[in-house]
Design a protein around this motif. Structure first.
Motif, PDB file in Angstrom:
ATOM      1  N   ILE A  42      -5.836  11.199  -9.812  1.00 16.05           N
ATOM      2  CA  ILE A  42      -6.774  10.498  -8.975  1.00 16.05           C
ATOM      3  C   ILE A  42      -6.006   8.718  -9.441  1.00 16.05           C
ATOM      4  CG2 ILE A  42      -8.552   8.745  -9.338  1.00 16.05           C
ATOM      5  CD1 ILE A  42      -9.952  11.327  -9.908  1.00 16.05           C
ATOM      6  N   VAL A  43      -5.702   8.190 -11.281  1.00 14.68           N
ATOM      7  CA  VAL A  43      -4.529   7.281 -11.041  1.00 14.68           C
ATOM      8  C   VAL A  43      -3.889   7.434 -10.710  1.00 14.68           C
ATOM      9  CG1 VAL A  43      -3.676   5.637 -13.591  1.00 14.68           C
ATOM     10  CG2 VAL A  43      -6.228   7.570 -13.351  1.00 14.68           C
ATOM     11  N   ALA A  44      -2.905   8.325 -10.075  1.00 13.68           N
ATOM     12  CA  ALA A  44      -1.536   7.626  -9.538  1.00 13.68           C
ATOM     13  C   ALA A  44      -2.144   7.795  -7.872  1.00 13.68           C
ATOM     14  CB  ALA A  44      -0.893   9.570  -9.287  1.00 13.68           C
ATOM     15  N   LEU A  45      -3.221   7.809  -7.576  1.00 13.52           N
ATOM     16  CA  LEU A  45      -3.343   7.771  -6.062  1.00 13.52           C
ATOM     17  C   LEU A  45      -3.559   6.167  -5.929  1.00 13.52           C
ATOM     18  CD1 LEU A  45      -5.285  10.460  -4.642  1.00 13.52           C
ATOM     19  CD2 LEU A  45      -3.727   9.512  -3.198  1.00 13.52           C
ATOM     20  N   LYS A  46      -4.064   5.934  -7.018  1.00 11.71           N
ATOM     21  CA  LYS A  46      -4.816   4.223  -7.394  1.00 11.71           C
ATOM     22  C   LYS A  46      -3.488   3.643  -6.900  1.00 11.71           C
ATOM     23  CE  LYS A  46      -9.380   5.277  -9.492  1.00 11.71           C
ATOM     24  NZ  LYS A  46     -10.219   4.857 -10.396  1.00 11.71           N
ATOM     25  N   CYS A  47      -2.330   3.914  -7.891  1.00 12.38           N
ATOM     26  CA  CYS A  47      -0.713   2.517  -7.677  1.00 12.38           C
ATOM     27  C   CYS A  47      -0.612   3.091  -6.323  1.00 12.38           C
ATOM     28  CB  CYS A  47      -0.223   3.623  -8.625  1.00 12.38           C
ATOM     29  SG  CYS A  47      -1.014   3.135 -10.721  1.00 12.38           S
ATOM     30  N   LEU A  48      -0.558   4.411  -5.803  1.00  8.83           N
ATOM     31  CA  LEU A  48       0.160   4.466  -4.461  1.00  8.83           C
ATOM     32  C   LEU A  48      -0.809   3.015  -3.654  1.00  8.83           C
ATOM     33  CD1 LEU A  48       2.008   5.822  -3.560  1.00  8.83           C
ATOM     34  CD2 LEU A  48       1.308   8.221  -3.172  1.00  8.83           C
ATOM     35  N   ILE A  49      -1.575   3.684  -3.854  1.00  3.92           N
ATOM     36  CA  ILE A  49      -2.371   3.100  -2.647  1.00  3.92           C
ATOM     37  C   ILE A  49      -1.957   1.332  -3.122  1.00  3.92           C
ATOM     38  CG2 ILE A  49      -4.822   1.421  -2.133  1.00  3.92           C
ATOM     39  CD1 ILE A  49      -6.606   3.837  -3.010  1.00  3.92           C
ATOM     40  N   ASN A  84      -0.166   3.535   3.692  1.00  5.72           N
ATOM     41  CA  ASN A  84       0.424   5.039   4.887  1.00  5.72           C
ATOM     42  C   ASN A  84       0.402   6.294   4.284  1.00  5.72           C
ATOM     43  OD1 ASN A  84      -0.339   3.752   7.285  1.00  5.72           O
ATOM     44  ND2 ASN A  84       1.673   3.383   7.461  1.00  5.72           N
ATOM     45  N   GLN A  85       1.497   5.529   3.134  1.00 10.89           N
ATOM     46  CA  GLN A  85       1.747   7.302   1.976  1.00 10.89           C
ATOM     47  C   GLN A  85       0.630   7.518   1.286  1.00 10.89           C
ATOM     48  OE1 GLN A  85       4.891   6.403  -0.487  1.00 10.89           O
ATOM     49  NE2 GLN A  85       6.547   6.837   1.145  1.00 10.89           N
ATOM     50  N   ALA A  86      -0.659   6.592   0.735  1.00 13.55           N
ATOM     51  CA  ALA A  86      -1.490   7.291  -0.366  1.00 13.55           C
ATOM     52  C   ALA A  86      -1.629   8.106   0.970  1.00 13.55           C
ATOM     53  CB  ALA A  86      -1.977   5.685  -0.023  1.00 13.55           C
ATOM     54  N   SER A  87      -2.539   7.435   2.441  1.00 15.05           N
ATOM     55  CA  SER A  87      -3.632   8.356   3.793  1.00 15.05           C
ATOM     56  C   SER A  87      -2.978   9.827   3.258  1.00 15.05           C
ATOM     57  CB  SER A  87      -3.554   7.251   4.148  1.00 15.05           C
ATOM     58  OG  SER A  87      -3.879   8.698   4.948  1.00 15.05           O
ATOM     59  N   GLU A  88      -0.934   9.651   3.471  1.00 19.02           N
ATOM     60  CA  GLU A  88      -1.324  11.105   3.689  1.00 19.02           C
ATOM     61  C   GLU A  88      -1.739  12.071   2.411  1.00 19.02           C
ATOM     62  OE1 GLU A  88       3.506  13.003   4.420  1.00 19.02           O
ATOM     63  OE2 GLU A  88       2.890  11.031   5.043  1.00 19.02           O
ATOM     64  N   ALA A  89      -1.111  10.655   1.097  1.00 22.11           N
ATOM     65  CA  ALA A  89      -0.989  12.084  -0.255  1.00 22.11           C
ATOM     66  C   ALA A  89      -2.807  12.266  -0.479  1.00 22.11           C
ATOM     67  CB  ALA A  89      -0.778  11.391  -1.490  1.00 22.11           C
ATOM     68  N   THR A 111       7.284   5.682  -4.953  1.00 18.34           N
ATOM     69  CA  THR A 111       8.192   6.783  -4.089  1.00 18.34           C
ATOM     70  C   THR A 111       8.183   8.148  -4.893  1.00 18.34           C
ATOM     71  OG1 THR A 111       9.016   5.380  -3.429  1.00 18.34           O
ATOM     72  CG2 THR A 111      10.305   6.992  -2.165  1.00 18.34           C
ATOM     73  N   ALA A 112       8.364   7.674  -6.024  1.00 16.49           N
ATOM     74  CA  ALA A 112       8.149   9.384  -6.933  1.00 16.49           C
ATOM     75  C   ALA A 112       6.595   9.550  -6.993  1.00 16.49           C
ATOM     76  CB  ALA A 112       8.813   8.937  -8.268  1.00 16.49           C
ATOM     77  N   LEU A 113       5.348   9.116  -6.999  1.00 16.36           N
ATOM     78  CA  LEU A 113       4.396   9.099  -6.732  1.00 16.36           C
ATOM     79  C   LEU A 113       4.521  10.057  -5.670  1.00 16.36           C
ATOM     80  CD1 LEU A 113       2.035   6.660  -9.087  1.00 16.36           C
ATOM     81  CD2 LEU A 113       2.840   8.336  -9.300  1.00 16.36           C
ATOM     82  N   TYR A 114       4.889   9.338  -4.597  1.00 14.72           N
ATOM     83  CA  TYR A 114       4.636   9.987  -3.068  1.00 14.72           C
ATOM     84  C   TYR A 114       4.775  11.511  -3.240  1.00 14.72           C
ATOM     85  CZ  TYR A 114       5.602  10.686   1.504  1.00 14.72           C
ATOM     86  OH  TYR A 114       5.271  10.665   2.924  1.00 14.72           O
ATOM     87  N   TYR A 115       6.029  11.569  -3.644  1.00 14.16           N
ATOM     88  CA  TYR A 115       6.859  13.143  -3.701  1.00 14.16           C
ATOM     89  C   TYR A 115       6.032  14.753  -4.051  1.00 14.16           C
ATOM     90  CZ  TYR A 115      10.145  11.216  -0.465  1.00 14.16           C
ATOM     91  OH  TYR A 115      10.710  11.115   1.132  1.00 14.16           O
TER      92      TYR A 115
END
Length: 1084
Positions: A206-213, A218-223, A174-178
């Motif tokens: 890029i690494v953070a987005l992989k974690c978020l995925i 849904n959050q990853a798609s927005e991010a 969640t922190a990554l997302y915001y």
């Protein structure tokens, strides 16, 4: 008051309408009490019910947003304290969300520096050792910055360092997302000092987005939006990491376990990157990995028992099968075709495509055909000149494939080819038309979805056939009229009505015999009022406009007034953007045929169109949160308050809006309104004068419209308004009309030039250059009355030819592979180059010469044998047009003479080119050089004549032969004594009449008339073939009146002075030609 408010707010959450209405009324009353602010604060921080706490926060936010100035300073300070305290003690996420939005609105009024407690809280919470506090702190940070990115600029460096450390907190998605959303919000405002930091963050991102995925797709798609923002506002941040970024996009898009929306997001990022930085993608050798990754997506079979959206029976066939990974994969290839040099693309792409086409699997074959289809627009020249026969063969075979999925894709490909590969595709008419007509013969049994695709292919193919459609007309019209009269299916009727429009575009007046039955059928559809007939009604209006433009004045004029009335009645009774759009097009068509019919209705017509341009209908703002409460705060004060709030509100809440979406129909309506206003202004002439200023102002406003098609249409209309004003001044040359023209040009031309310097969209810049060219062509020297204009226009042309404008991806690398570029990039340069001869024809040659000298190297560069046929043809064609222009301006002869040594070798080489169009343009250019430069090139005549003589002996292309005759005539007229007439004239006359280039009849007959005065005996000896040639020109609708008059005058001299020879020559003609010759001579 606190309890009362809590009571009211709890009633608002009841599922009973009566209770809600009563509570709403009570709340409005409560809002009139100044104690409402502390009251809501108390509920927000003290209520036990999270839903009520959230409602109180939303109410406060609405209050603060619109009435901050009315809140007393004490209440403001206590609110600032309470909201932060409430935020820190809140445990419910939805309430935290509403509180953070309340803070965001307050920061807008207060600025961050006037609220140190907020900055302190953000600092503490985002660095807290407690993961939950960090999450909440980042939520608050995100909302506050998203609403106010600019006031925080002084803190950006600090902020980026914080965000970089948060990106390493991989266990807190969640922190990554915001954190990523906050990065996205500030990207557009980043300055140079933050760029370096931002670049270094990319690998962590890029690494953070992989974690978020893994945690939340849904959050990853927005991010993932962060990449679009980076590419749009600061692509140089991505360039050093481009290989890693692309690899990440491809990993996501290839993973079939992920959601479609996430894969679509990744694929569309690849598309956007190719559009902006195709050269970087090629240089980093990323083309092959991208193709390897997207082909499996393009050729994937749908899940068992399902179909691809475009193959489903109810598909509308217009290609809007919203975003699926497969659709996006095709879009990537489409974008490559538009932005990469075809040679480089095809080398990697064709082996993959051929493997697909040869596969046993129907979805592989479909993928191969889709790939060919989307290449047609961007790589048209390459396909036309190098591989047309083989790709057409492939597509024709696919039309009899055992799988309907493949047949549908084949029809789509054929439709694309027909649209983009003209005129060559039309030469395959005898093979393709029977296949397409075969599809139509089974109209009643086939599935509508498949028939739609057959119609798409047929329409695009027929539209460009011209008179070649004649042999098929009876069958086609019988099929269409029977579909209109005998089918119950509305979709089939609509397709038939649309096809009649396409047939009319090709057949023009050949359609007259069918006009009455067609109009009878359309009448029934045009006046309908039912919703299910709307689409058919709109299509009928569209076809009616096409008929107005094509069928001929005499046939259509009697209906014109009725058509205008029909349009006005429809827009009065039906509120539908598509329908209105078609009425605009109908008025435009009527303005061509009988502009007088529009005059009485211009007030009504322009009112509707200007309203469409002003209107924000169809533009939806996506508010971040639940809109339930928005109703409550709208009219809580007296009316004067409301006025203030409306004024105030316009500019304030753009950041509360998560984005805008505009429905396509409204965009199309604005685009068509611009086009129609421009066309009507030009055709209606003086009658449009009272509406010119208001129309211009409204169209001018659209120059910054977010959608590129509307911008392009607005620039087109601005050019039309200038031409309209010029026409009015020419017809009525008063000083007032002249001043009005100059005033208009002084606004429009600088606006065009500014757009070329700034606009990022290539196709808008093409539209601007095209519009500017048409203005220069019509208004000539008036455009250059302002002394700085010549320099500015020349420099704009130079910048495009040097690839120095924002819409040209220069790749930042000068050692660019000059000869290879995307076809559309070359086309943009052609639009710029076409301006050079137009400027040359508008100003004294001596004024333009220094600029021309500067521009010519860019044009001559494209004549090299290593360049594409399109480039070579453009180069020699532009040189020829420049020389042609110099013939008619003061100082032109001297200028042409000074250029002759540089241009002659280029044109002579072009006359020996392997491509007929290049030869044709070069021959035309040599003739113009002789005529423009005069005596100075006499010493080159022997060499030029020998080139022409060689060509004449072996040339088979009819247009080139016509131009050879005309070029010889130009040489003779320019320096008659330098040409050995006894040899040249018989060879020339033997090639008459002209077969293809009828415009050159003027040159040829002017030359023969001059020679008759100069060497009558020579001409009289050739009387028989000259008379025969004249008989082809006289009464020929493709030959202009002036040429016919020159020819008639020569014939009359023959008849008077050499009657016996003349009679003998006439008698030897076939009867039909004899009659047209006698008729023309008697008539004059």
């Amino acid at each position: 008051m606190t309890e009362e408010l809590e009571q009211i707010l709890s009633q608002l959450t009841q599922p009973d309408n009566a209770i809600i209405q009563q509570a709403t009324a009570q709340l409005k009353q409560a809002f009139k009490d100044p104690a409402i602010i502390p009251g809501l604060c108390a509920v927000m921080s003290g209520s036990q019910n999270p839903q009520i706490r959230q409602s109180a926060a939303v109410m406060l936010r609405l209050r603060v947003k619109k009435h901050w100035k009315k809140i007393s300073p004490n209440d403001r300070e206590s609110l600032k304290a309470v909201v932060l305290q409430a935020f820190m003690q809140e445990t419910e996420h939805t309430v935290q969300h509403s509180l953070s939005q309340l803070c965001a609105v307050m920061v807008k009024h207060e600025t961050p520096d006037r609220w140190p407690a907020l900055l302190q809280l953000l600092n503490q919470s985002t660095k807290s050792s407690n993961p939950h506090d960090r999450q909440v702190g980042l939520l608050l940070l995100n909302k506050v910055i998203e609403s106010n990115p600019e006031p925080f600029k002084p803190h950006y460096c600090q902020l980026l360092q914080l965000l970089r450390s948060v990106l390493e907190d991989h266990n807190n998605p969640t922190a990554l997302y915001y954190c990523i959303l906050t990065l996205t919000a500030i990207t557009a405002f980043i300055g140079t000092e933050e760029m370096h930091l931002m670049r270094s963050i990319l690998p962590n991102l890029i690494v953070a987005l992989k974690c978020l995925i893994k945690a939340d797709q849904n959050q990853a798609s927005e991010a993932m939006e962060v990449f679009n923002e980076l590419m749009e506002s600061e692509v140089s941040i991505i360039v050093p990491h481009v290989a890693d970024v692309v690899r990440f996009f491809l990993e996501v898009s290839s993973d079939t376990n992920l959601s479609d929306s996430l894969r679509v997001k990744a694929l569309s990022c690849v598309t956007f990157l190719i559009k902006l930085k195709s050269k970087t993608v090629l240089k980093q050798k990323l083309l092959s990995p991208i193709l390897q990754a997207i082909f499996p997506v393009l050729t994937a079979a749908p899940p068992p028992g399902e179909q691809d959206p475009e193959d489903e029976e109810d598909d509308s066939g217009d290609g809007t099968d919203n975003e699926s990974p497969k659709h996006c994969a095709a879009q990537i290839i489409d974008t490559m075709a538009l932005h990469m040099p075809p040679e480089k693309l095809f080398q990697q792409l064709m082996p993959l495509t051929q493997t697909c086409l040869a596969s046993e699997n129907p979805y592989q074959r479909k993928g191969g055909l889709m790939c060919l289809a989307v290449l047609a627009e961007g790589c048209a020249d390459h396909i036309r000149t190098k591989m047309l026969k083989s790709v057409l063969q492939t597509v024709c075979q696919s039309l009899s494939d055992s799988s309907q999925v493949v047949r549908s894709a084949g029809l789509f490909a054929l439709g694309q080819f027909s649209e983009h590969l003209q005129p060559e595709v039309s030469t395959y008419c005898s093979e393709l038309m029977p296949l397409l007509l075969g599809y139509l013969s089974s109209l009643n049994q086939a599935k509508v979805g498949h028939v739609t695709k057959a119609f798409y292919a047929l329409e695009n193919f027929m539209e460009n056939l011209g008179a070649g459609i004649e042999p098929y007309l009876p069958t086609l019209m019988e099929t269409m009229l029977s579909a209109l009269n005998n089918t119950d299916n509305l979709k089939i009727k609509e397709l038939a009505v649309s096809a009649i429009g396409a047939i009319a575009n090709a057949a023009k007046e050949l359609l007259v015999p069918y006009f009455t039955p067609v109009i009878e059928s359309l009448k029934g559809f045009l006046t309908t009022t039912t919703e299910e007939m709307r689409s058919l009604q709109t299509q009928s209006l569209d076809t009616l406009s096409v008929l107005a433009r094509t069928i001929g004045k005499d046939v259509f004029s009697p209906l014109a007034a009725e058509c205008v009335q029909l349009g006005l009645n429809l827009t009065d009774t039906i509120d539908d953007p598509d329908l209105r759009r078609c009425t605009y097009s109908l008025y435009s068509a009527v303005s061509i045929v009988t502009p007088d019919c529009l005059t009485p209705h211009l007030t009504a017509i322009t009112t509707v169109m200007l309203y469409a341009l002003k209107s924000s209908e169809g533009v939806t703002a996506h508010l971040e949160e639940d809109k339930t409460f928005v109703l409550l705060d709208d009219d809580d004060d007296e009316n004067e308050e409301k006025e203030v709030f409306l004024e105030d509100d316009k500019g304030t809440d753009i950041h509360d809006v998560a984005g805008f979406s505009v429905e396509n129909a409204y965009i199309d309506e604005k685009e068509d309104a611009c086009e129609a206003l421009g066309e009507i202004a030009f055709n209606a002439g003086v009658a449009f004068q009272p509406f010119l200023e208001s129309s211009f102002q409204q169209v001018y406003e659209m120059r910054d419209f977010p959608h590129e098609d509307v911008r392009r249409a607005a620039f087109g209309a601005m050019g039309q308004f200038c031409r309209a004003q010029h026409k009015v001044w020419k017809e009525n040359p008063t000083e007032a009309n002249h001043q009005a023209l100059l005033k208009l040009l002084d606004i429009v031309v600088p606006c065009f030039l500014e757009t070329v310097r700034r606009e990022p969209e290539r196709h808008v810049v093409m539209g601007v250059l095209e519009s500017m060219n048409s203005v220069i062509k019509s208004c000539k020297e008036e455009v250059f009355k302002n002394p700085s204009r010549l320099k500015e226009i020349s420099h704009a042309i130079r910048d495009v030819l040097k690839k120095k404008t924002p819409c040209q991806d220069s790749g930042g690398d000068e050692a660019d592979d000059e000869d290879q570029q995307a076809e559309y990039d070359a086309m943009l340069q052609e639009f710029a180059g076409e301006g050079i001869p137009l400027v040359a024809a508008s100003v004294p040659a001596d004024n333009f010469f220094p600029f021309l000298n500067d521009l010519l190297p860019f044009i001559m560069n494209k004549a090299k044998s290593s360049c594409t046929v399109a480039d070579r043809s453009f180069s020699v064609g532009t040189i020829a047009e420049i020389l042609h222009a110099l013939m008619s301006v003061s100082g032109g002869r001297g200028a042409a003479g000074r250029l002759s040594n540089r241009l002659l070798p280029v044109l002579v080489a072009g006359a020996k080119d392997s491509d007929p169009e290049v030869r044709n343009n070069s021959v035309f250019g040599l003739g113009c050089l002789a005529q423009a430069a005069g005596p100075i090139v006499v010493s080159d005549y022997p060499m030029m004549l020998s080139v022409f003589s060689n060509l004449l002996s072996k040339e088979s292309d009819l247009r080139v032969i016509d131009n050879l005759c005309a070029a010889l005539c130009r040489m003779i007229m320019s320096n008659v004594d330098a040409v050995p007439l006894e040899q040249v004239l018989p060879a020339l006359v033997a090639r008459l009449p002209l077969k293809e280039d009828q415009e050159e009849n003027n040159t040829v007959f002017s030359c023969l008339a001059m020679l008759y005065t100069h060497s009558p005996a020579l001409v009289v000896n050739l009387m028989k073939p000259i008379v025969a040639a004249s008989s082809h020109v006289l009464g020929n609708k493709d030959v202009d009146k002036e040429s016919q008059n020159i020819s008639v005058a020569l014939m009359q001299k023959f008849a008077q002075n050499h009657s016996a020879e003349f009679q003998a020559a006439v008698t030897s003609l076939p009867a039909e030609q004899r009659d047209s010759l006698s008729a023309a001579i008697t008539a004059s």
